[in-house]
Design a protein around this motif. Structure first.
Motif, short mmCIF file in Angstrom:
data_model
loop_
_atom_site.label_atom_id
_atom_site.label_comp_id
_atom_site.label_asym_id
_atom_site.label_seq_id
_atom_site.Cartn_x
_atom_site.Cartn_y
_atom_site.Cartn_z
N LEU A 1 0.98 -1.02 0.34
CA LEU A 1 0.02 0.08 0.04
C LEU A 1 0.49 1.38 0.33
CD1 LEU A 1 -2.94 -0.85 2.59
CD2 LEU A 1 -2.66 -1.32 -0.21
N ARG A 2 1.29 1.32 0.74
CA ARG A 2 3.04 2.73 1.00
C ARG A 2 3.09 2.72 -0.55
NH1 ARG A 2 6.82 4.25 6.59
NH2 ARG A 2 6.40 6.99 5.81
N ALA A 3 4.15 1.92 -0.66
CA ALA A 3 5.09 1.41 -2.01
C ALA A 3 5.30 1.29 -3.14
CB ALA A 3 6.61 1.70 -1.18
N GLU A 4 4.08 1.02 -3.67
CA GLU A 4 4.04 -0.20 -4.76
C GLU A 4 2.85 1.34 -5.73
OE1 GLU A 4 2.81 -3.59 -4.39
OE2 GLU A 4 4.69 -4.23 -3.15
N LEU A 5 3.00 2.87 -5.47
CA LEU A 5 1.85 3.75 -6.30
C LEU A 5 1.03 3.27 -6.72
CD1 LEU A 5 5.39 4.57 -7.92
CD2 LEU A 5 4.80 5.78 -6.36
N GLY A 6 0.58 2.71 -5.48
CA GLY A 6 -1.47 2.39 -5.97
C GLY A 6 -1.26 1.58 -7.11
N ALA A 7 -0.73 0.59 -7.17
CA ALA A 7 -0.19 -0.48 -8.45
C ALA A 7 -1.81 -1.49 -8.19
CB ALA A 7 0.94 -0.75 -8.28
N HIS A 8 -2.18 -1.73 -7.27
CA HIS A 8 -3.19 -2.56 -7.25
C HIS A 8 -4.34 -2.29 -7.16
CE1 HIS A 8 -0.07 -5.46 -4.93
NE2 HIS A 8 0.61 -4.50 -4.66
N GLY A 9 -4.18 -1.01 -7.13
CA GLY A 9 -6.12 -0.76 -7.48
C GLY A 9 -6.02 0.28 -8.30
N ALA A 10 -4.61 0.00 -9.30
CA ALA A 10 -5.03 1.14 -10.55
C ALA A 10 -4.89 -0.20 -11.45
CB ALA A 10 -4.02 1.80 -10.54
N LEU A 11 -4.10 -1.21 -11.16
CA LEU A 11 -4.11 -2.09 -12.22
C LEU A 11 -5.33 -3.46 -12.10
CD1 LEU A 11 -0.34 -2.13 -12.32
CD2 LEU A 11 -2.04 -1.05 -14.36
N THR A 12 -5.51 -3.57 -10.91
CA THR A 12 -6.60 -4.92 -10.87
C THR A 12 -7.82 -4.35 -9.89
OG1 THR A 12 -5.35 -5.24 -8.05
CG2 THR A 12 -4.54 -6.01 -10.12
N GLY A 13 -7.72 -3.58 -9.57
CA GLY A 13 -9.28 -2.82 -9.20
C GLY A 13 -9.33 -3.58 -8.03
N LEU A 14 -8.77 -3.86 -7.24
CA LEU A 14 -8.69 -4.30 -5.54
C LEU A 14 -8.68 -3.08 -4.84
CD1 LEU A 14 -6.00 -3.88 -3.86
CD2 LEU A 14 -5.40 -6.14 -4.57
N THR A 15 -9.13 -3.61 -3.51
CA THR A 15 -9.70 -2.28 -2.32
C THR A 15 -8.38 -3.51 -1.47
OG1 THR A 15 -11.55 -3.05 -1.63
CG2 THR A 15 -12.01 -1.64 -3.35
N SER A 16 -9.12 -1.93 0.23
CA SER A 16 -8.42 -2.38 0.85
C SER A 16 -8.19 -2.01 2.32
CB SER A 16 -6.41 -2.24 0.69
OG SER A 16 -6.27 -0.64 0.75
N ARG A 17 -8.76 -2.61 3.11
CA ARG A 17 -8.55 -1.68 4.65
C ARG A 17 -7.15 -2.34 5.34
NH1 ARG A 17 -13.47 -3.61 7.24
NH2 ARG A 17 -13.84 -4.91 6.31
N THR A 18 -6.42 -1.46 6.65
CA THR A 18 -5.59 -1.63 7.40
C THR A 18 -5.87 -2.30 8.72
OG1 THR A 18 -4.91 -0.11 7.29
CG2 THR A 18 -4.40 -1.13 5.58
N TRP A 19 -4.75 -2.53 9.85
CA TRP A 19 -5.00 -2.62 11.50
C TRP A 19 -3.28 -2.32 11.14
CZ3 TRP A 19 -3.94 -7.32 8.52
CH2 TRP A 19 -3.03 -8.02 8.30
N THR A 20 -3.11 -1.36 12.82
CA THR A 20 -2.43 -0.55 12.90
C THR A 20 -1.63 -1.70 13.98
OG1 THR A 20 -3.04 1.13 12.01
CG2 THR A 20 -1.37 1.22 13.05
#
Length: 333
Positions: free
Chosen positions: A85-104
């Motif tokens: 999420l932090r260091a792949e320039l949004g590639a997952h959402g931009a290229l595959t359309g997935l979404t995400s949620r996080t724990w800390t």
């Protein structure tokens, strides 16, 4: 300059260069490069997977792996500072359309209670469905922390119970293996897909691999080509990965020892430095980076008050001790 910005800055050793120059090659788009095939089979075997796919970068390996588990409009759960999420320039959402949620978690660890609470089953056309959980081992931005195998096995059991996939971003899984003695196959057993990297601690100039089932890898090969990742006589690069596995794996223990020296010099607890990454709090990260550069040491800012240092193949004990003197003086004010 003593370069501690990343373990990606290493240059091929003479032995690695010879292996690359002498590599037998073919056309990998046709599946005919024997050195690539050797690397893929070896890495899959090390982790107990059916198959693997060589990729130019770890980011591509992660994108391909998560695309095998998470469809468009579905979600992956992960820790809030995860590299995907932090260091792949949004590639997952931009290229595959997935979404995400996080724990800390301050140490980048698995929080199974949070994961249980966050998990969203298929509830019809009103809610995003959770189809994968991604973990990072070691965790980059948490300071190279290792995820305990017991926690990963509990996560695997939970994922099985709810019908959810598990992806492991194992860019530095080799460091976790050397630091703990945990067999690589034990890490592989907790994941449906993995991404592992040859160009970080192992010192290859380029290359990662996605691991999964034979069916997942066949689909990933198509996606890789669609993303522009079809490669031809790429055995010259795969040879570097094979050489690294033969010659640079066990020496990671030296990097871990060197990181503890840096941690102590920077006022951190060396006993809490598990692998080759040191992250320290400073009053002004850009100012610290600049002051270190002026004295011949390159470090990186990963936040306004956080500086990161990584030990690696191209910095020896003398380099690390010199850097420790410089950094201790700067941080003492």
């Amino acid at each position: 300059m003593i370069d501690l910005r990343s373990d990606t800055v290493t240059r091929p050793t003479e032995g690695m260069r010879r292996a690359m120059a002498e590599a037998e090659v073919g056309d990998d788009v046709y599946g005919e490069d024997p050195t690539v095939e050797d690397l893929q089979e070896r890495v899959a075997g090390l982790f107990g997977f059916e198959a693997a796919l060589f990729t130019p970068t770890g980011s591509m390996a992660n994108v391909l792996a998560l695309a095998a588990l998470v469809g468009p409009g579905q979600e992956v759960l992960c820790e809030s500072r995860a590299h995907i999420l932090r260091a792949e320039l949004g590639a997952h959402g931009a290229l595959t359309g997935l979404t995400s949620r996080t724990w800390t978690n301050a140490d980048g660890q698995v929080d199974l209670d949070a994961i249980r609470e966050m998990h969203a089953p298929d509830m019809g056309p009103f809610f995003v469905r959770t189809t994968a959980i991604s973990v990072e081992n070691t965790h980059n931005f948490a300071g190279g922390t290792v995820l305990p195998l017991d926690d990963l096995q509990e996560l695997r059991a939970h994922a099985d119970a709810v019908g959810c996939g598990v992806h492991m971003d194992g860019a530095r899984i080799w460091n976790a293996h050397v630091a703990t003695g945990t067999p690589l196959a034990s890490y592989g057993a907790v994941a449906d897909t993995m991404a592992v990297c040859f160009s970080k601690g192992l010192g290859a100039p380029i290359g990662s691999a996605m691991l999964g089932s034979a069916e997942q890898i066949a689909e990933a090969r198509v996606r890789r080509k669609r993303m522009g990742g079809g490669m031809r006589q790429v055995g010259v690069l795969a040879a570097a990965g094979l050489y690294a596995l033969d010659h640079h794996l066990e020496r990671l223990a030296e990097d871990h020892e060197h990181a503890r020296i840096l941690a102590g010099a920077c006022g951190a607890d060396p006993d809490l430095t598990e692998t080759n990454i040191v992250v320290v709090e400073v009053p002004d990260a850009p100012a610290t980076v600049s002051a270190a550069r002026d004295q011949g040491v390159l470090v990186g800012a990963v936040g306004p008050t956080r500086v990161r240092m990584l030990t690696h193949l191209d910095v020896d004990r003398a380099d690390v001790e010199q850097a420790a003197v410089v950094l201790a003086k700067i941080l003492a004010g």
